[in-house]
Design a protein around this motif. Structure first.
Motif, PDB file in Angstrom:
ATOM      1  N   SER A  95       0.849  -1.196   0.000  1.00 48.43           N
ATOM      2  CA  SER A  95       0.000   0.000   0.000  1.00 48.43           C
ATOM      3  C   SER A  95       0.877   1.236   0.000  1.00 48.43           C
ATOM      4  O   SER A  95       2.101   1.162   0.210  1.00 48.43           O
ATOM      5  N   GLY A  96       0.222   2.378  -0.186  1.00 53.60           N
ATOM      6  CA  GLY A  96       0.935   3.652  -0.123  1.00 53.60           C
ATOM      7  C   GLY A  96       1.342   3.988   1.298  1.00 53.60           C
ATOM      8  O   GLY A  96       2.443   4.503   1.541  1.00 53.60           O
ATOM      9  N   THR A  97       0.458   3.708   2.236  1.00 52.24           N
ATOM     10  CA  THR A  97       0.747   4.009   3.641  1.00 52.24           C
ATOM     11  C   THR A  97       2.051   3.364   4.088  1.00 52.24           C
ATOM     12  O   THR A  97       2.864   3.990   4.766  1.00 52.24           O
ATOM     13  N   HIS A 130      -0.526  11.318   3.096  1.00 52.94           N
ATOM     14  CA  HIS A 130       0.517  10.306   2.941  1.00 52.94           C
ATOM     15  C   HIS A 130       0.062   8.933   3.416  1.00 52.94           C
ATOM     16  O   HIS A 130       0.871   8.003   3.465  1.00 52.94           O
ATOM     17  N   GLY A 131      -1.202   8.798   3.797  1.00 57.49           N
ATOM     18  CA  GLY A 131      -1.707   7.507   4.240  1.00 57.49           C
ATOM     19  C   GLY A 131      -2.363   7.618   5.600  1.00 57.49           C
ATOM     20  O   GLY A 131      -2.580   8.720   6.113  1.00 57.49           O
ATOM     21  N   ARG A 132      -2.696   6.442   6.185  1.00 56.29           N
ATOM     22  CA  ARG A 132      -3.536   6.421   7.384  1.00 56.29           C
ATOM     23  C   ARG A 132      -2.881   5.810   8.618  1.00 56.29           C
ATOM     24  O   ARG A 132      -3.549   5.636   9.635  1.00 56.29           O
ATOM     25  N   VAL A 180       6.970  15.618   0.479  1.00 52.55           N
ATOM     26  CA  VAL A 180       6.010  16.426  -0.291  1.00 52.55           C
ATOM     27  C   VAL A 180       5.528  15.682  -1.536  1.00 52.55           C
ATOM     28  O   VAL A 180       6.261  14.894  -2.136  1.00 52.55           O
ATOM     29  N   GLU A 181       4.258  15.930  -1.880  1.00 50.63           N
ATOM     30  CA  GLU A 181       3.693  15.432  -3.137  1.00 50.63           C
ATOM     31  C   GLU A 181       3.953  16.488  -4.218  1.00 50.63           C
ATOM     32  O   GLU A 181       3.556  17.640  -4.024  1.00 50.63           O
ATOM     33  N   PRO A 182       4.562  16.144  -5.342  1.00 50.90           N
ATOM     34  CA  PRO A 182       4.725  17.133  -6.420  1.00 50.90           C
ATOM     35  C   PRO A 182       3.388  17.719  -6.863  1.00 50.90           C
ATOM     36  O   PRO A 182       3.310  18.895  -7.203  1.00 50.90           O
ATOM     37  N   GLY A 185      -2.910  15.195  -4.314  1.00 51.82           N
ATOM     38  CA  GLY A 185      -4.106  14.531  -4.836  1.00 51.82           C
ATOM     39  C   GLY A 185      -5.307  14.800  -3.951  1.00 51.82           C
ATOM     40  O   GLY A 185      -6.183  15.599  -4.287  1.00 51.82           O
ATOM     41  N   GLU A 186      -5.321  14.171  -2.759  1.00 48.50           N
ATOM     42  CA  GLU A 186      -6.433  14.367  -1.815  1.00 48.50           C
ATOM     43  C   GLU A 186      -6.594  15.841  -1.472  1.00 48.50           C
ATOM     44  O   GLU A 186      -7.694  16.311  -1.205  1.00 48.50           O
ATOM     45  N   GLY A 187      -5.476  16.565  -1.491  1.00 43.16           N
ATOM     46  CA  GLY A 187      -5.491  17.991  -1.146  1.00 43.16           C
ATOM     47  C   GLY A 187      -6.184  18.854  -2.187  1.00 43.16           C
ATOM     48  O   GLY A 187      -6.348  20.054  -1.973  1.00 43.16           O
ATOM     49  N   GLU A 215       4.912  10.159  -4.598  1.00 49.29           N
ATOM     50  CA  GLU A 215       4.310  10.083  -5.938  1.00 49.29           C
ATOM     51  C   GLU A 215       3.299   8.940  -5.999  1.00 49.29           C
ATOM     52  O   GLU A 215       3.085   8.336  -7.055  1.00 49.29           O
ATOM     53  N   VAL A 216       2.686   8.643  -4.869  1.00 50.29           N
ATOM     54  CA  VAL A 216       1.715   7.548  -4.830  1.00 50.29           C
ATOM     55  C   VAL A 216       0.564   7.819  -5.807  1.00 50.29           C
ATOM     56  O   VAL A 216       0.121   6.913  -6.508  1.00 50.29           O
ATOM     57  N   GLN A 217       0.124   9.080  -5.869  1.00 52.82           N
ATOM     58  CA  GLN A 217      -1.006   9.393  -6.757  1.00 52.82           C
ATOM     59  C   GLN A 217      -0.549  10.007  -8.085  1.00 52.82           C
ATOM     60  O   GLN A 217      -1.076   9.674  -9.143  1.00 52.82           O
ATOM     61  N   CYS A 218       0.445  10.896  -8.042  1.00 53.49           N
ATOM     62  CA  CYS A 218       0.830  11.627  -9.259  1.00 53.49           C
ATOM     63  C   CYS A 218       1.846  10.870 -10.107  1.00 53.49           C
ATOM     64  O   CYS A 218       2.147  11.289 -11.226  1.00 53.49           O
ATOM     65  N   ALA A 242       2.786   3.879  -5.270  1.00 52.31           N
ATOM     66  CA  ALA A 242       1.794   2.818  -5.026  1.00 52.31           C
ATOM     67  C   ALA A 242       0.684   2.998  -6.071  1.00 52.31           C
ATOM     68  O   ALA A 242       0.986   3.179  -7.242  1.00 52.31           O
ATOM     69  N   LYS A 243      -0.571   2.945  -5.645  1.00 56.68           N
ATOM     70  CA  LYS A 243      -1.733   3.105  -6.529  1.00 56.68           C
ATOM     71  C   LYS A 243      -1.527   2.497  -7.926  1.00 56.68           C
ATOM     72  O   LYS A 243      -1.666   1.297  -8.082  1.00 56.68           O
ATOM     73  N   GLY A 244      -1.188   3.290  -8.928  1.00 56.86           N
ATOM     74  CA  GLY A 244      -1.155   2.800 -10.309  1.00 56.86           C
ATOM     75  C   GLY A 244      -0.177   1.667 -10.576  1.00 56.86           C
ATOM     76  O   GLY A 244      -0.348   0.927 -11.543  1.00 56.86           O
TER      77      GLY A 244
HETATM   78  C1  LIG Z   1      -3.484   7.153  -1.599  1.00 54.26           C
HETATM   79  C2  LIG Z   1      -2.270   7.868  -1.162  1.00 54.26           C
HETATM   80  C3  LIG Z   1      -1.466   7.393  -0.118  1.00 54.26           C
HETATM   81  C4  LIG Z   1      -1.855   6.188   0.704  1.00 54.26           C
HETATM   82  O1  LIG Z   1      -1.951   5.035  -0.058  1.00 54.26           O
HETATM   83  P1  LIG Z   1      -2.794   3.763   0.505  1.00 54.26           P
HETATM   84  O2  LIG Z   1      -2.541   2.718  -0.515  1.00 54.26           O
HETATM   85  O3  LIG Z   1      -4.209   4.196   0.615  1.00 54.26           O
HETATM   86  O4  LIG Z   1      -2.212   3.407   1.814  1.00 54.26           O
HETATM   87  C5  LIG Z   1      -0.309   8.080   0.193  1.00 54.26           C
HETATM   88  N1  LIG Z   1       0.047   9.185  -0.492  1.00 54.26           N
HETATM   89  C6  LIG Z   1      -0.696   9.673  -1.497  1.00 54.26           C
HETATM   90  C7  LIG Z   1      -0.233  10.893  -2.242  1.00 54.26           C
HETATM   91  C8  LIG Z   1      -1.880   9.053  -1.859  1.00 54.26           C
HETATM   92  O5  LIG Z   1      -2.636   9.556  -2.847  1.00 54.26           O
END
Ligand SMILES: *Cc1c(COP(=O)(O)O)cnc(C)c1O
Length: 392
Positions: A95-97, A130-132, A180-182, A185-187, A215-218, A242-244
Motif C-alpha cells: 500500500s501507499g501508507t 501520505h496515508g492512514r 512532499v507530493e509534487p 491529490g487528496e489535497g 508520488e503515490v497518486q501523481c 503505489a496506486k497505479g
Molecule cells: C493514496 C495515497 C497514499 C496512501 O496510499 P494507501 O494505498 O491508501 O495506503 C499516500 N500518499 C498519497 C499521495 C496518496 O494519494
C-alpha cells in the motif's frame, strides 16, 4: 446496529459487477464511465487483457513465497524501476501508507548512520495526504485525520502549501527530511508552484536534508512522465510509489538512492506480503507498458484533450465550475457547489468522479482512455452540470 463492514466510509448506493477499460457495469446493469479509476489505481483501465494474462499465468505458477527466499519476479520489477528512474534500490509494500512508514524510517536511519541521531524532524505541507498509519497522519497533520488519535508521532512540522519563506525558516541542518507530493491529490489536485521543487531540492542539499517525494497518486505515468518530478529537472532521495503501479493489484514501492538507503541493512525492515511473485509479475507488466515513451506521450495528448474540454465546461457552467487544474490525466475541477454533490449528481448521468479537498472534483481516468470515452465523459459532465444548475 453497526454494519458488518466497519462504517469508516460514506458509501454510494452503487456496486459493480464487472469492468472493461474505462467502463464499469453495476450489479443493476447500468454502465458507468469511470473517471476515478479506484483513485488512480486502475492505471490501464479495468481488466486490461495483458494484465489479466500476466496475472492468471503467474497465478497458475506461484502466488506467494516469503521474502526469506530470492524472488525473481521481485528482482525483475526492481531492476526495471532502477533502470527507468533515479533510484538505485527498491523495497516493495502492499500500500501507499506502508511506503510512508519506510520512507520515514529510512530517513531517520540515514542520519543515525551518519552520526546525527538527533536529526529526526520532518517538514510536510498542509493539505498533504501520505496515508492512514499513525506516522502518515502525523506527517499530513490535518485536523480531520488526526483528531482523537493522539498522541501523534512527534517530529512533524506542517507548513502552508507552497510557502517558500516558511520552508526557508523551518529547514535547518537539524532537519531529517522534507516530504512532499509534487501534485497534491487528496489535497485538491494542487501542483507545487513552479520552480518550488527545484528550490526545495537546493535547500535540502545545502542543509544535508533528505527529500522524500510522495508520488503515490501523481506518479506512474499520471502526468505524462513516468514520475511527476521528471518535469521539474530534479530527483528525490527517496520516493513513495503505489496506486497505479499494480494496475489494481495491491502493490507499493519505496525507491531510493544507494546513499539514502545506506542504513537499511538485513533485519531493519520487512513485509510478509510485500513484493510477492503475483504482485510483482503484474507490477512489472504495468511498468513496462506505462514507461514506454509513446504511451506517455499519449497520456500527455489525452490530458490536453480532456483539459480543453473541461475548460469549455468551466466557460459554459460558471455557476458550477470555477477552474481546471492539474497535469496530464490528473485533473481537478474547482467547483462552486460541494464536490461531493457534483459526484452524486454524476451518478445519475452514469459517470464516476472523486471529490477532493479545496472544493475540487478529481478526474483520474485510465491512462489509456480512448478519445471517444473522453468525449463521452465531457458530455456526461456537461449534463451533470446542467442538472445541478436547475437546482441552484
Ligand atoms: C493514496 C495515497 C497514499 C496512501 O496510499 P494507501 O494505498 O491508501 O495506503 C499516500 N500518499 C498519497 C499521495 C496518496 O494519494
Amino acid at each position: 446496529m453497526i454494519s458488518a463492514v466497519l462504517p469508516t466510509y460514506n458509501r454510494a448506493p452503487v456496486a459493480f459487477d464487472h469492468g472493461e477499460g474505462s467502463w464499469l457495469t453495476a450489479t443493476d446493469g447500468r454502465r458507468f464511465l469511470d473517471l476515478g479509476s479506484g483513485i488512480a489505481v486502475n492505471a490501464l483501465g479495468h481488466c486490461h487483457p495483458e494484465l489479466v494474462r500476466t496475472l492468471t499465468e503467474q497465478a497458475q505458477k506461484l502466488w506467494h513465497v516469503s521474502n526469506v527466499y530470492s524472488i525473481p519476479e521481485q528482482e525483475r520489477l526492481a531492476a526495471l524501476l532502477v533502470e527507468r528512474t533515479f533510484a538505485d534500490t527498491v523495497f516493495f509494500t502492499n500500500s501507499g501508507t506502508e511506503t510512508a512508514e519506510l520512507a520515514i524510517k529510512m530517513a531517520r536511519k540515514f542520519h543515525y548512520e551518519n552520526g546525527q541521531p538527533e536529526r529526526t524532524g520532518f517538514i510536510a505541507f498542509e493539505g498533504a495526504f501520505h496515508g492512514r498509519s499513525t506516522g502518515a497522519i502525523a506527517a499530513a497533520g490535518s485536523e480531520k485525520m488526526v483528531k482523537g488519535f493522539g498522541p501523534l508521532m512527534p517530529g512533524f512540522t506542517t507548513l502552508p502549501w507552497g510557502d517558500m519563506a516558511a520552508l526557508r525558516a523551518a529547514l535547518t541542518d537539524q532537519t531529517c527530511a522534507v516530504i512532499v507530493e509534487p501534485i497534491q491529490g487528496e489535497g485538491g489536485i494542487r501542483p507545487l508552484p513552479d520552480a518550488m521543487l527545484k528550490e526545495i531540492r537546493a535547500l535540502c542539499d545545502a542543509t544535508g536534508t533528505l527529500l522524500i517525494l510522495d508520488e503515490v497518486q501523481c506518479g506512474m505515468g499520471r502526468t505524462g512522465k513516468l514520475f511527476a518530478h521528471e518535469w521539474k529537472g530534479v530527483t528525490p532521495d527517496v520516493m513513495m510509489v503505489a496506486k497505479g503501479i499494480g494496475g489494481g493489484f495491491p502493490l507499493g514501492a519505496v525507491l531510493a538512492t544507494e546513499r539514502a538507503a545506506k542504513g537499511m541493512v538485513a533485519g531493519t525492515h520487512g513485509s510478509t506480503y510485500g513484493g510477492n511473485p503475483l504482485g510483482c509479475a503484474v507490477g512489472a507488466r504495468v511498468v513496462e507498458l506505462v514507461s514506454d515513451p509513446a504511451f506517455l506521450a499519449e497520456v500527455g495528448r489525452k490530458g490536453a484533450l480532456l483539459r480543453q474540454g473541461l475548460e469549455g465546461l468551466v466557460a459554459s457552467h460558471p455557476k458550477v465550475f470555477e477552474e481546471v487544474r492539474g497535469e496530464g490525466l490528473m485533473l481537478g475541477l474547482k467547483c462552486r457547489p460541494a464536490p461531493a454533490d457534483v459526484v452524486k449528481a454524476g451518478y445519475a448521468q452514469e459517470i464516476l468522479t472523486v471529490a477532493a479537498a479545496d472544493n475540487v472534483l478529481r478526474l483520474l481516468p485510465a491512462l489509456n482512455i480512448p478519445d471517444e470515452d473522453i468525449a463521452e465523459a465531457l458530455a456526461r459532465l456537461d449534463r451533470t452540470a446542467t442538472e445541478i444548475e436547475k437546482s441552484l
